[in-house]
Design a protein around this motif. Structure first.
Motif, PDB file in Angstrom:
ATOM      1  N   ILE A  94       0.751  -0.677  -0.469  1.00 26.13           N
ATOM      2  CA  ILE A  94       0.055  -0.106  -0.148  1.00 26.13           C
ATOM      3  C   ILE A  94       0.634   1.189  -0.139  1.00 26.13           C
ATOM      4  CG2 ILE A  94      -1.517   1.246   1.566  1.00 26.13           C
ATOM      5  CD1 ILE A  94      -2.431  -1.305   2.513  1.00 26.13           C
ATOM      6  N   ALA A  95       2.231   1.108   1.129  1.00 29.47           N
ATOM      7  CA  ALA A  95       2.744   2.148   0.862  1.00 29.47           C
ATOM      8  C   ALA A  95       3.397   2.393  -0.806  1.00 29.47           C
ATOM      9  CB  ALA A  95       3.499   2.227   2.034  1.00 29.47           C
ATOM     10  N   TYR A  96       4.032   1.466  -1.245  1.00 31.51           N
ATOM     11  CA  TYR A  96       4.712   2.040  -1.989  1.00 31.51           C
ATOM     12  C   TYR A  96       3.106   2.198  -3.166  1.00 31.51           C
ATOM     13  CZ  TYR A  96       7.678   0.395  -6.134  1.00 31.51           C
ATOM     14  OH  TYR A  96       8.175   0.196  -6.804  1.00 31.51           O
ATOM     15  N   ALA A  97       1.990   1.783  -3.374  1.00 33.38           N
ATOM     16  CA  ALA A  97       1.335   2.257  -3.971  1.00 33.38           C
ATOM     17  C   ALA A  97       1.094   3.638  -4.383  1.00 33.38           C
ATOM     18  CB  ALA A  97      -0.372   1.648  -4.345  1.00 33.38           C
ATOM     19  N   ILE A  98       0.726   4.555  -2.728  1.00 31.19           N
ATOM     20  CA  ILE A  98       0.862   5.813  -2.811  1.00 31.19           C
ATOM     21  C   ILE A  98       2.164   6.535  -3.185  1.00 31.19           C
ATOM     22  CG2 ILE A  98       0.589   7.684  -0.685  1.00 31.19           C
ATOM     23  CD1 ILE A  98      -0.575   5.308   0.666  1.00 31.19           C
ATOM     24  N   SER A  99       3.415   5.781  -3.053  1.00 28.27           N
ATOM     25  CA  SER A  99       4.234   6.529  -3.641  1.00 28.27           C
ATOM     26  C   SER A  99       4.723   6.587  -4.849  1.00 28.27           C
ATOM     27  CB  SER A  99       5.895   6.208  -3.298  1.00 28.27           C
ATOM     28  OG  SER A  99       6.022   4.891  -3.120  1.00 28.27           O
ATOM     29  N   LYS A 100       3.561   5.591  -5.411  1.00 30.39           N
ATOM     30  CA  LYS A 100       3.875   5.475  -6.802  1.00 30.39           C
ATOM     31  C   LYS A 100       2.612   6.277  -7.893  1.00 30.39           C
ATOM     32  CE  LYS A 100       8.211   3.942  -8.521  1.00 30.39           C
ATOM     33  NZ  LYS A 100       8.460   4.966  -7.717  1.00 30.39           N
ATOM     34  N   TRP A 105      -4.856  10.181  -7.703  1.00 29.56           N
ATOM     35  CA  TRP A 105      -5.039   8.633  -7.084  1.00 29.56           C
ATOM     36  C   TRP A 105      -4.555   8.167  -5.669  1.00 29.56           C
ATOM     37  CZ3 TRP A 105      -8.959   6.409  -9.053  1.00 29.56           C
ATOM     38  CH2 TRP A 105      -9.012   7.207 -10.099  1.00 29.56           C
ATOM     39  N   SER A 106      -3.434   8.798  -5.709  1.00 27.29           N
ATOM     40  CA  SER A 106      -2.602   8.436  -5.132  1.00 27.29           C
ATOM     41  C   SER A 106      -3.072   8.708  -3.705  1.00 27.29           C
ATOM     42  CB  SER A 106      -1.045   8.921  -5.024  1.00 27.29           C
ATOM     43  OG  SER A 106      -1.534  10.638  -4.620  1.00 27.29           O
ATOM     44  N   MET A 107      -3.469  10.227  -3.419  1.00 22.63           N
ATOM     45  CA  MET A 107      -4.476  11.133  -2.558  1.00 22.63           C
ATOM     46  C   MET A 107      -5.629  10.128  -1.961  1.00 22.63           C
ATOM     47  SD  MET A 107      -3.312  14.201  -1.969  1.00 22.63           S
ATOM     48  CE  MET A 107      -4.912  15.328  -2.262  1.00 22.63           C
ATOM     49  N   VAL A 108      -6.651   9.643  -3.225  1.00 23.63           N
ATOM     50  CA  VAL A 108      -7.544   8.826  -2.988  1.00 23.63           C
ATOM     51  C   VAL A 108      -6.660   7.130  -2.051  1.00 23.63           C
ATOM     52  CG1 VAL A 108      -8.712   6.505  -3.874  1.00 23.63           C
ATOM     53  CG2 VAL A 108      -8.955   8.588  -4.811  1.00 23.63           C
ATOM     54  N   VAL A 109      -5.562   6.694  -2.298  1.00 23.74           N
ATOM     55  CA  VAL A 109      -5.043   5.645  -1.679  1.00 23.74           C
ATOM     56  C   VAL A 109      -4.901   5.751   0.064  1.00 23.74           C
ATOM     57  CG1 VAL A 109      -4.239   3.841  -1.219  1.00 23.74           C
ATOM     58  CG2 VAL A 109      -4.678   4.450  -3.465  1.00 23.74           C
ATOM     59  N   ALA A 110      -4.021   7.641  -0.033  1.00 24.49           N
ATOM     60  CA  ALA A 110      -3.653   7.655   1.478  1.00 24.49           C
ATOM     61  C   ALA A 110      -5.317   8.206   2.569  1.00 24.49           C
ATOM     62  CB  ALA A 110      -3.222   9.079   1.112  1.00 24.49           C
ATOM     63  N   ALA A 111      -6.497   8.555   1.995  1.00 30.19           N
ATOM     64  CA  ALA A 111      -7.412   8.329   2.112  1.00 30.19           C
ATOM     65  C   ALA A 111      -7.807   7.431   2.442  1.00 30.19           C
ATOM     66  CB  ALA A 111      -8.404   9.214   1.348  1.00 30.19           C
ATOM     67  N   VAL A 177       7.239   3.710   5.697  1.00 34.08           N
ATOM     68  CA  VAL A 177       7.416   3.224   4.678  1.00 34.08           C
ATOM     69  C   VAL A 177       7.598   4.199   3.716  1.00 34.08           C
ATOM     70  CG1 VAL A 177       7.127   1.462   3.592  1.00 34.08           C
ATOM     71  CG2 VAL A 177       7.277   0.714   5.880  1.00 34.08           C
ATOM     72  N   TYR A 178       6.449   4.695   4.199  1.00 35.49           N
ATOM     73  CA  TYR A 178       5.940   5.372   3.061  1.00 35.49           C
ATOM     74  C   TYR A 178       7.240   7.212   2.271  1.00 35.49           C
ATOM     75  CZ  TYR A 178       3.622   9.684   0.226  1.00 35.49           C
ATOM     76  OH  TYR A 178       3.212  10.931  -0.276  1.00 35.49           O
ATOM     77  N   GLY A 179       7.106   7.270   4.180  1.00 39.04           N
ATOM     78  CA  GLY A 179       8.102   8.391   4.307  1.00 39.04           C
ATOM     79  C   GLY A 179       9.412   8.147   3.655  1.00 39.04           C
ATOM     80  N   ALA A 180       9.737   6.894   3.767  1.00 39.81           N
ATOM     81  CA  ALA A 180      11.165   6.045   3.554  1.00 39.81           C
ATOM     82  C   ALA A 180      11.127   6.403   1.761  1.00 39.81           C
ATOM     83  CB  ALA A 180      11.612   5.095   4.041  1.00 39.81           C
ATOM     84  N   LEU A 181       9.985   5.434   1.373  1.00 42.31           N
ATOM     85  CA  LEU A 181      10.129   5.950  -0.290  1.00 42.31           C
ATOM     86  C   LEU A 181      10.313   6.503  -1.135  1.00 42.31           C
ATOM     87  CD1 LEU A 181       7.347   2.536  -0.130  1.00 42.31           C
ATOM     88  CD2 LEU A 181       9.373   2.250  -0.802  1.00 42.31           C
ATOM     89  N   LYS A 182       8.887   7.771  -0.870  1.00 41.67           N
ATOM     90  CA  LYS A 182       9.319   9.556  -0.308  1.00 41.67           C
ATOM     91  C   LYS A 182      10.985   9.481  -0.802  1.00 41.67           C
ATOM     92  CE  LYS A 182       5.821  11.011  -2.409  1.00 41.67           C
ATOM     93  NZ  LYS A 182       5.979  10.788  -4.418  1.00 41.67           N
ATOM     94  N   THR A 183      11.697   9.413  -0.048  1.00 45.11           N
ATOM     95  CA  THR A 183      12.951   9.819   0.185  1.00 45.11           C
ATOM     96  C   THR A 183      13.838   9.230  -0.693  1.00 45.11           C
ATOM     97  OG1 THR A 183      13.852   8.208   1.892  1.00 45.11           O
ATOM     98  CG2 THR A 183      12.646  10.700   2.932  1.00 45.11           C
ATOM     99  N   ILE A 184      13.444   8.523  -1.658  1.00 45.09           N
ATOM    100  CA  ILE A 184      14.175   7.398  -2.340  1.00 45.09           C
ATOM    101  C   ILE A 184      14.340   8.456  -3.789  1.00 45.09           C
ATOM    102  CG2 ILE A 184      14.848   5.759  -3.473  1.00 45.09           C
ATOM    103  CD1 ILE A 184      13.109   4.015  -1.525  1.00 45.09           C
ATOM    104  N   PRO A 185      15.393   9.152  -4.216  1.00 42.51           N
ATOM    105  CA  PRO A 185      15.490   9.915  -5.093  1.00 42.51           C
ATOM    106  C   PRO A 185      15.402   8.959  -6.988  1.00 42.51           C
ATOM    107  CG  PRO A 185      17.932   9.969  -4.167  1.00 42.51           C
ATOM    108  CD  PRO A 185      16.756   8.483  -3.569  1.00 42.51           C
TER     109      PRO A 185
END
Ligand SMILES: Nc1ncnc2c1ncn2[C@@H]1O[C@H](COP(=O)(O)OP(=O)(O)O)[C@@H](O)[C@H]1O
Ligand SMILES: [Mg+2]
Lengths: 293, 363
Positions: A94-100, A105-111, A177-185
């Motif tokens: 789920i975290a991976y999906a939100i980051s990708k 759509w990312s907002m919908v899943v995050a919500a 996990v989302y936070g970590a995925l987001k920081t990957i350049p």
């Protein structure tokens, strides 16, 4: 919630802006409240476990020797572990999906993750009762589909406890996990792909290793919260899925054996701290993560 | 070992916006081609399409004789150096460079010897066990180059690879990258917004603006015969002066500035001598001669000295011509002693001055 910032510039800035005196005068009222409202009662409860007309270890002896209590402690550890693993298996994708996903759509899943998170745990636990009870949604569905003729006993089982706790604790895993995925350049997975890696290799060799700090943080939070979880196991669990927090609750509110409750609480606290420290040591040994990304 | 890269009428639009329009160029095997242009001109987008990260909206990309337009990035076998190096932070320098070889399932001994060679190539022999974070910017850059070259790709792409380095290191790396490229014979597509870098490193430069390739030429031609006012302005220092054609005289073409000053230029080729049509002349500061008196037979452009800037090997003089305070830069010898306010005459060299019709699309 520890979502890792790429640069933690904020800290030193505020140190320059506000002097030590200002900082302390702002902190002190809350520190006072914390000491009076939290530290003192906890200390009182924990220290009470060592006294019964003078110093004694009889409560600890009882907690360690009576099979019921060790069984509950082991069950608590087991359930917390299973919940953490389940939360990771469900939460990481789920975290991976939100980051990708792209914007709407990312907002919908995050919500979908966050709105339950903002809802009271009590409400969410009751929702599981509605779903799992004998004539609840799931049993009705199973009977209608012909999977079973008799309603299954779902509620008040360990299964119910694990299911509901995983659901309740999921955001605590997803957010770090989302936070970590987001920081990957973005250019790192691109570089891996350019160098000949298949998309699966890109994930396992680059994305996943770089998200490990978030995975560790999320798992630690989830595990610790699960160890001491009270409301959900108390509501959807039965006598066969009794956990430490519920046991301590019974000792204080029904049996009124405060020193013994204190002993159980101390044991749970020590277990939690020991496991947390072990976890951190493991994390620090993991090359590269202590030096940051 | 290089292979040619052919970009055939490639377009890329992002929701109606054309980031790249009809790019066409054939890069020879072993050639060093730079894509030069201001930020947002579509250089990176074009490079991403060559690398395979973006699919062209239309058009074809060929490597060697093979059409790779539909081949995914991980099977194009093209080396790439990213702007921020994109080194894997959780792998050592050795592991970073070994990564493409591992993906190609080479034997362990083979991997070790090739990584060793690559480290030698970029002069980082002893740093294999370090993590990227323990390296300086220049060293990280070298690791990125080694990683992109270790699997011997026929084509190497670089997207502003030196942008993060300081000037001295940047010049050093320009030299090293150029040497490496030549000795390995790899075909290079190099993106930069730095015209000096493009001129010093490239065999040919493609100047891009608003998604279009404005001119593709070798550095000398680009500098001396810019094909459009944009190229003239973007490459090197250039004076662009609005003029209209007046007449052909014994001392060359007679022109008039927007402010009404007349002057003649000897040997200037005027293809469309139309007095109605606004034009621009483009002259480099080093092609204009400055004097206190007009000692020629023709009419020289008269101006007022605004400022002299000493720049070591020469002095750059700013001369105001006309009432609109239009400034013309003239390069003179280092110890020229013009004073602000002094009147001076500008003599243009017709053979080194370009004339552009003042179209609506130029910028
Ligand atoms: N993924 C994208 N979506 C929309 N517009 C984009 C995208 N990538 C690039 N662009 C636009 O295309 C234009 C060219 O971008 P780019 O190729 O990055 O320019 P350059 O590398 O020359 O600075 C810019 O205007 C940019 O905003
Ligand atoms: Mg760019």
């Amino acid at each position: 919630m520890s979502i890792k910032e790429p640069h933690n510039a904020g800290r030193s800035d505020s140190r320059i802006l506000y002097g030590a005196g200002m900082s302390w005068s702002l902190i002190l009222p809350w520190l006072g409240l914390l000491v009076v409202g939290f530290a003192y009662p906890v200390f009182k409860l924990l220290s009470g476990s060592f006294f019964d007309d003078g110093f004694t270890l009889v409560h600890y002896q009882r907690a360690v020797t009576e099979p019921l209590y060790t069984a509950v402690l082991l069950r608590t550890l087991r359930i917390a572990l299973i919940v953490t693993v389940c939360a990771l298996l469900v939460g990481y994708p789920i975290a991976y999906a939100i980051s990708k996903l792209v914007r709407p759509w990312s907002m919908v899943v995050a919500a979908c993750v966050l709105i339950p998170f903002w809802t009271s745990i009590l409400v969410r636990s009751y929702a599981w009762i509605v779903l799992l009870q004998r004539k609840g949604l799931i049993n009705t569905l199973l009977i209608d589909l012909g999977v079973t003729s008799e309603p299954l006993r779902l509620l008040y089982t360990e299964f119910a406890v694990i299911l509901a706790m995983t659901h309740v604790l999921l955001p605590f895993l997803i957010l770090p996990v989302y936070g970590a995925l987001k920081t990957i350049p973005a250019d790192l997975p691109m570089a891996a792909y350019n160098l000949g890696a298949t998309p699966i290799k890109v994930f396992w060799k680059v994305v996943f290793p770089l998200s490990l700090p978030g995975v560790f943080a999320g798992c630690l939070i989830t595990f610790i919260l699960a160890l001491g979880f009270y409301i959900t196991p108390a509501l959807v669990g039965g006598p066969n899925s009794l956990m430490m927090a519920t046991l301590i609750g019974q000792q204080t509110t029904q049996v009124l054996n405060w020193p013994f409750a204190g002993a159980l609480a101390t044991i749970l606290l020590i277990t939690t701290v020991v496991l947390a420290v072990m976890f951190r040591t493991l994390l620090a040994k993991n090359r590269g993560f202590s030096s940051g990304i | 070992m290089g292979q040619s890269v052919e970009i055939k009428d490639v377009w890329k639009s992002f929701g109606g916006f054309d980031a790249v329009r009809s790019a066409t160029v054939k890069i020879q095997a072993g050639e060093f081609l730079s894509l030069l242009g201001p930020s947002g001109s579509g250089k990176s987008t074009l490079l991403m399409m060559v690398a395979g990260f973006l699919q062209p909206t239309s058009g074809k990309i060929l490597i060697g004789d093979e059409d790779v337009t539909a081949v995914p990035a991980n099977r194009r076998g093209i080396g790439m150096v990213f702007q921020k190096y994109a080194l894997f932070p959780h792998m050592t320098v050795f592991e970073n460079i070994a990564f493409p070889l591992k993906m190609r399932k080479l034997r362990r001994s083979e991997i070790e010897s090739r990584v060793g060679q690559a480290l030698d190539l970029v002069k980082l022999r002893d740093l294999g066990s370090r993590l990227p974070i323990q390296l300086s910017g220049g060293q990280q850059q070298r690791v990125a180059v080694a990683r992109a070259l270790v699997f011997e790709p026929p084509v190497l792409l670089m997207d502003e690879p030196l942008g993060a380095l300081d000037k001295k290191l940047r010049e050093e790396m320009q030299f090293e990258i150029k040497n490496l490229q030549q000795s390995l014979g790899v075909t290079m597509v190099y993106v930069t917004h730095d015209q000096e870098e493009a001129l010093t490193m490239s065999d040919r430069v493609a100047v891009m603006n608003h998604g279009e390739m404005q001119q593709i030429a070798d550095p000398k031609t680009l500098y001396r015969e810019p094909g459009s006012p944009f190229v003239a302005d973007f490459v090197g220092k250039m004076n662009l002066i609005e003029v209209t054609y007046v007449d052909q005289t014994a001392s060359g073409a007679l022109l008039k500035t927007a402010g009404g000053n007349r002057f003649s230029i000897q040997n200037l080729a005027v293809s469309t001598p139309d007095p109605e049509r606004p034009m621009k002349i483009a002259a480099r500061p080093e092609t204009i001669a400055l004097s206190r008196r007009n000692e020629t037979s023709g009419t020289l452009l008269e101006g007022t000295i605004h400022q002299c800037v000493f720049m070591g090997s020469m002095t750059m003089v700013q001369v105001i011509v006309g009432p609109e305070d239009e400034v013309v830069y003239v390069q003179t010898e280092a110890d020229a002693s013009y004073k602000p306010g002094e009147v001076a005459y500008l003599e243009f060299d017709g053979s080194r001055t370009s004339l552009f019709a003042h179209g609506p699309d130029e910028n």
